[in-house]
Design an enzyme around this catalytic site. Structure first.
Site, PDB file in Angstrom:
ATOM      1  N   GLU A  30     -48.788  20.371  12.119  1.00 16.32           N
ATOM      2  CA  GLU A  30     -49.829  20.323  11.442  1.00 16.32           C
ATOM      3  C   GLU A  30     -50.840  19.288  12.067  1.00 16.32           C
ATOM      4  O   GLU A  30     -52.050  19.241  11.995  1.00 16.32           O
ATOM      5  CB  GLU A  30     -49.871  20.763  10.016  1.00 16.32           C
ATOM      6  CG  GLU A  30     -51.134  20.992   9.290  1.00 16.32           C
ATOM      7  CD  GLU A  30     -51.009  21.067   7.677  1.00 16.32           C
ATOM      8  OE1 GLU A  30     -49.965  21.479   7.344  1.00 16.32           O
ATOM      9  OE2 GLU A  30     -51.710  20.975   7.171  1.00 16.32           O
ATOM     10  N   ARG A  33     -57.519  34.189   3.646  1.00 19.21           N
ATOM     11  CA  ARG A  33     -57.704  33.312   2.541  1.00 19.21           C
ATOM     12  C   ARG A  33     -58.938  32.687   2.552  1.00 19.21           C
ATOM     13  O   ARG A  33     -59.431  32.402   1.407  1.00 19.21           O
ATOM     14  CB  ARG A  33     -56.647  32.193   3.106  1.00 19.21           C
ATOM     15  CG  ARG A  33     -55.226  32.351   3.046  1.00 19.21           C
ATOM     16  CD  ARG A  33     -54.408  31.434   3.529  1.00 19.21           C
ATOM     17  NE  ARG A  33     -53.072  31.748   3.040  1.00 19.21           N
ATOM     18  CZ  ARG A  33     -51.866  30.918   3.488  1.00 19.21           C
ATOM     19  NH1 ARG A  33     -52.087  29.919   4.269  1.00 19.21           N
ATOM     20  NH2 ARG A  33     -50.670  31.644   3.265  1.00 19.21           N
TER      21      ARG A  33
HETATM   22  C1  LIG Z   1     -46.720  23.960  -0.823  1.00 21.51           C
HETATM   23  C2  LIG Z   1     -46.816  24.478   0.677  1.00 21.51           C
HETATM   24  C3  LIG Z   1     -46.369  25.730   0.987  1.00 21.51           C
HETATM   25  C4  LIG Z   1     -46.605  26.120   2.282  1.00 21.51           C
HETATM   26  N1  LIG Z   1     -46.282  27.504   2.635  1.00 21.51           N
HETATM   27  C5  LIG Z   1     -46.165  27.802   4.008  1.00 21.51           C
HETATM   28  C6  LIG Z   1     -45.441  29.285   4.265  1.00 21.51           C
HETATM   29  O1  LIG Z   1     -44.988  29.817   3.547  1.00 21.51           O
HETATM   30  N2  LIG Z   1     -45.727  29.424   5.554  1.00 21.51           N
HETATM   31  C7  LIG Z   1     -46.173  28.736   6.497  1.00 21.51           C
HETATM   32  O2  LIG Z   1     -46.387  28.842   7.769  1.00 21.51           O
HETATM   33  N3  LIG Z   1     -46.854  27.449   6.283  1.00 21.51           N
HETATM   34  C8  LIG Z   1     -46.655  27.023   4.767  1.00 21.51           C
HETATM   35  N4  LIG Z   1     -47.268  25.975   4.678  1.00 21.51           N
HETATM   36  C9  LIG Z   1     -47.878  25.022   5.426  1.00 21.51           C
HETATM   37  C10 LIG Z   1     -46.627  24.601   6.484  1.00 21.51           C
HETATM   38  O3  LIG Z   1     -45.602  24.117   5.504  1.00 21.51           O
HETATM   39  C11 LIG Z   1     -46.901  23.049   6.926  1.00 21.51           C
HETATM   40  O4  LIG Z   1     -48.008  23.262   7.905  1.00 21.51           O
HETATM   41  C12 LIG Z   1     -45.981  22.579   7.921  1.00 21.51           C
HETATM   42  O5  LIG Z   1     -44.528  22.688   7.317  1.00 21.51           O
HETATM   43  C13 LIG Z   1     -46.106  21.209   8.609  1.00 21.51           C
HETATM   44  O6  LIG Z   1     -45.010  20.988   9.302  1.00 21.51           O
HETATM   45  P1  LIG Z   1     -45.179  19.401   9.747  1.00 21.51           P
HETATM   46  O7  LIG Z   1     -43.764  19.195  10.296  1.00 21.51           O
HETATM   47  O8  LIG Z   1     -46.181  19.292  10.828  1.00 21.51           O
HETATM   48  O9  LIG Z   1     -45.563  18.311   8.725  1.00 21.51           O
HETATM   49  P2  LIG Z   1     -44.681  17.843   7.319  1.00 21.51           P
HETATM   50  O10 LIG Z   1     -43.691  18.809   6.902  1.00 21.51           O
HETATM   51  O11 LIG Z   1     -46.018  17.835   6.421  1.00 21.51           O
HETATM   52  O12 LIG Z   1     -44.255  16.621   7.678  1.00 21.51           O
HETATM   53  C14 LIG Z   1     -44.772  15.392   8.063  1.00 21.51           C
HETATM   54  C15 LIG Z   1     -43.943  14.297   7.686  1.00 21.51           C
HETATM   55  O13 LIG Z   1     -44.574  13.131   8.342  1.00 21.51           O
HETATM   56  C16 LIG Z   1     -44.481  11.947   7.415  1.00 21.51           C
HETATM   57  N5  LIG Z   1     -45.444  11.082   7.526  1.00 21.51           N
HETATM   58  C17 LIG Z   1     -46.549  11.073   7.125  1.00 21.51           C
HETATM   59  N6  LIG Z   1     -47.268   9.996   7.595  1.00 21.51           N
HETATM   60  C18 LIG Z   1     -46.623   9.026   8.040  1.00 21.51           C
HETATM   61  C19 LIG Z   1     -46.494   7.811   8.544  1.00 21.51           C
HETATM   62  N7  LIG Z   1     -47.462   7.136   8.507  1.00 21.51           N
HETATM   63  N8  LIG Z   1     -45.331   7.321   8.795  1.00 21.51           N
HETATM   64  C20 LIG Z   1     -44.207   7.821   9.082  1.00 21.51           C
HETATM   65  N9  LIG Z   1     -43.928   9.154   8.327  1.00 21.51           N
HETATM   66  C21 LIG Z   1     -45.085   9.716   8.027  1.00 21.51           C
HETATM   67  C22 LIG Z   1     -44.361  12.593   6.119  1.00 21.51           C
HETATM   68  O14 LIG Z   1     -43.579  11.793   5.081  1.00 21.51           O
HETATM   69  C23 LIG Z   1     -43.897  14.029   6.157  1.00 21.51           C
HETATM   70  O15 LIG Z   1     -42.242  13.895   6.031  1.00 21.51           O
HETATM   71  C24 LIG Z   1     -47.167  25.247   3.240  1.00 21.51           C
HETATM   72  C25 LIG Z   1     -47.679  23.966   2.846  1.00 21.51           C
HETATM   73  C26 LIG Z   1     -47.618  23.751   1.450  1.00 21.51           C
HETATM   74  C27 LIG Z   1     -47.727  22.205   1.101  1.00 21.51           C
END
Ligand SMILES: Cc1cc2nc3c(=O)[nH]c(=O)nc-3n(C[C@H](O)[C@H](O)[C@H](O)COP(=O)(O)OP(=O)(O)OC[C@H]3O[C@@H](n4cnc5c(N)ncnc54)[C@H](O)[C@@H]3O)c2cc1C
Length: 571
Positions: A385, A297
């Site tokens: 993340e 990327r």
């Molecule tokens: C469009 C897109 C496509 C992607 N495709 C891929 C893929 O195909 N394969 C891959 O490996 N990765 C992919 N990624 C990356 C991957 O999806 C993310 O890194 C991963 O899903 C992150 O998961 P997470 O649970 O850490 O965070 P998230 O799924 O982002 O969840 C974080 C949550 O925290 C909540 N939050 C934030 N701040 C606060 C707060 N102050 N108080 C309460 N709640 C809060 C948010 O509302 C959210 O629901 C993609 C990302 C995007 C944006």
């Protein structure tokens, strides 16, 4: 009105508080509950529908060995190579070693991984040495993953789910995390949450940039929460730009990063305005060639940007992505229902190319944790993340969802253990600074925070984007400082119960702190490595094979360097 709501906060108690209900947070909550803990899973949006996880459409990398023989150590080697010397090897090893177990658990929970001849089908993505990426057809990976985890949550009686709750600050007592203070969005009521362990699972920061693949609530809250609680951040300068985000023609109701799976499956060609393929021209930048011209990327982002700068961009300012060499029937066989959704947008891939350009997509940096996913603040964990270090200077496709599952499960398990071993540390005093902040919110003559967010996104895109220079970064740091002064230290409020002005101000406070945490180490790193590319410092510098750590010292960002962590974590 608001002041009285904040003066009598609602108080809740739990063993483990999980902040953020994406893939990492949901997995953490499930695993903490399996470990015997009571859990509150809080999200500022709807549970399991708010962040990046539900938007992800593509693939999840793990050495399942279903498509071809594989071993987690091969995946580990590829992850380290992509990380350009900066991976925390303990975290990268956890990701790769636990990945298969988590994907098989999701399989048992009926996520619906695509299958071929009875086995889980695995696609090959750039930077992986073999087919390793599982997915759910047709571009449904994220929604399927989220639905599966939500279903598991429905069956877990010790997990209390609270949506529409923005965590404003972590509560810290005697240097240990003991809960959090929050704002309930619909009522404007302050909420205090006592917890023996707190997990930050708030996802990434790409909402800081003008063009991004994020949902609206991805401004990096968790990094700011961690910093203010006394935790350290690592590798903050490494923001991954997705090279082929959709640019033109107009595309409604579809993910802007949907073109990657089309490329994997059908082999789309990147063309410049001369209709010439150009990836091969850039394969050796950064002293590295994959031996294939499907660039990782960071290199593809570089290649497209440089083609545009050289005047060889597409009309909308990117590159063409063409599938015109692929027979129409093959496109339909691979992406059936998606082809119809594209047709509704007036796009016929067999007839015309689309235009694509780099967009902010993922953040390699984040909260610095040890192999138990605990930060340097006892009782404060992070996962998904929100964690930095596992992917070093660049992340491989598919590693982020695996990271969310693996780190989520590990953080949940360890937080439950931590909670079982300690007494509650809660004191109302620990919530006082955040409650005082909320109580001080008032109507005043100040810039509209939503407009300031747009200004900040422009600064980040123009000056802290994929290609950086000393002058641009200094200008960005000064601009961020000015925006901080403009919005002041006292929250602005509309003084209504549901108060979007206050929420924008709170978001902006976090975004500005996080923007500084990206720009300051980016200025210091005088080399080009992975996702951090300096036009004034081309190429890797051996002396920069170090991680930069950001923390707060007397309220100001401070920076120091450490050697990358090597060695595998104990199982
Ligand atoms: C469009 C897109 C496509 C992607 N495709 C891929 C893929 O195909 N394969 C891959 O490996 N990765 C992919 N990624 C990356 C991957 O999806 C993310 O890194 C991963 O899903 C992150 O998961 P997470 O649970 O850490 O965070 P998230 O799924 O982002 O969840 C974080 C949550 O925290 C909540 N939050 C934030 N701040 C606060 C707060 N102050 N108080 C309460 N709640 C809060 C948010 O509302 C959210 O629901 C993609 C990302 C995007 C944006």
């Amino acid at each position: 009105m608001i002041a009285s709501e904040h003066s009598t906060p609602t108080h809740l108690e739990t063993d483990v508080l999980v902040i953020g209900a994406g893939g990492a947070g949901m997995y953490a909550a499930l695993e903490a509950a399996r470990g015997g803990a009571s859990v509150i899973l809080a999200d500022r949006s709807l549970i399991g529908r708010g962040g990046a996880t539900v938007m992800a459409q593509m693939t999840v990398a793990a050495a399942l060995g279903e498509q071809t023989p594989d071993h987690w150590e091969h995946h580990f080697a590829d992850t380290l190579a992509a990380g350009r010397g900066l991976c925390d090897e303990r975290l990268a090893a956890l990701l790769c070693e636990d990945g298969p177990q988590r994907l098989r658990e999701m399989d048992a929970w009926k996520v619906g991984w695509a299958r071929e001849d009875g086995h889980i089908k695995q696609a090959q993505a750039p930077g992986h040495d073999r087919p390793r990426c599982a997915y759910v057809d047709f571009l449904s990976t994220g929604p399927a993953v989220s639905k599966t985890l939500r279903t598991q949550l429905n069956n877990a009686s010790t997990i209390r789910r609270i949506g529409d709750l923005v965590i404003v600050d972590i509560a810290v007592r005697d240097g240990e995390a003991c809960g959090a203070t929050a704002l309930h969005l619909p009522t404007g009521r302050a909420v205090t949450l006592a917890a023996k362990a707190v997990i930050i699972a708030t996802g990434g920061l790409t909402g800081l940039y003008r063009r991004n693949s994020a949902s609206s609530n991805m401004g990096g809250d968790g990094y700011a929460l961690a910093l203010r609680a006394g935790a350290e951040l690592i590798d903050m300068e490494f923001v991954q730009f997705f090279p082929i985000g959709h640019l033109a023609p107009r595309l409604v109701g579809m993910d802007p990063i949907m073109w990657d799976p089309f490329r994997y499956k059908l082999g789309g060609k990147l063309l410049n305005s001369e209709m010439r393929e150009f990836e091969e021209d850039y394969a050796t930048r950064d002293s590295r060639s994959d031996g294939t011209y499907v660039l990782t990327r960071d290199l593809a982002t570089y290649a497209i940007t440089k083609e545009v700068e050289a005047g060889r961009g597409s009309p909308a300012g990117g590159a063409y992505l063409s599938f015109q060499h692929v027979p129409e029937a093959e496109i339909r066989r691979a992406f059936g229902p998606v082809v119809d959704r594209l047709a509704a947008n007036g796009i016929d891939l067999a007839k015309r190319p689309v235009e694509v350009a780099p967009i902010a997509h993922y953040h390699m940096g984040g909260v610095r944790v040890d192999e138990t996913l605990q930060s340097c603040v006892p009782g404060l964990y992070a996962c998904g993340e929100a964690v930095g270090g596992a992917n070093g200077a660049n992340r491989l496709s598919g590693n982020a969802i695996t990271e969310a599952f693996v780190f989520g499960a590990r953080a949940g398990r360890n937080a439950a253990r931590c909670a079982a071993q300690k007494k509650a540390m809660w004191s109302p005093e620990a919530a006082r600074p955040a409650l005082d902040l909320l109580r001080s919110a008032a109507k005043r003559d100040a810039p509209n925070p939503a407009a300031v967010v747009v200004k900040l996104q422009a600064v980040m895109a123009d000056d802290v984007g994929p290609f950086r220079t000393d002058a641009k970064l200094r200008s960005a740091i000064a601009a961020i400082e000015q925006l901080k002064t403009d919005i002041g230290d006292t929250p602005i409020s509309s003084e209504a119960a549901f108060d979007p002005v206050l929420v924008d101000w709170l978001d902006l406070r976090n975004m500005l702190q996080v923007a500084q945490s990206v720009a300051v180490p980016a200025l210091a790193r005088t080399e080009s490595r992975g996702a951090h590319q300096r036009d004034d410092h081309l190429g890797l510098e051996e002396s920069w094979c170090v991680n930069q750590i950001v923390d707060l010292s007397d309220g100001a960002i401070s920076l120091h360097k450490v050697a990358p962590t090597t060695g595998k974590a104990a199982a």
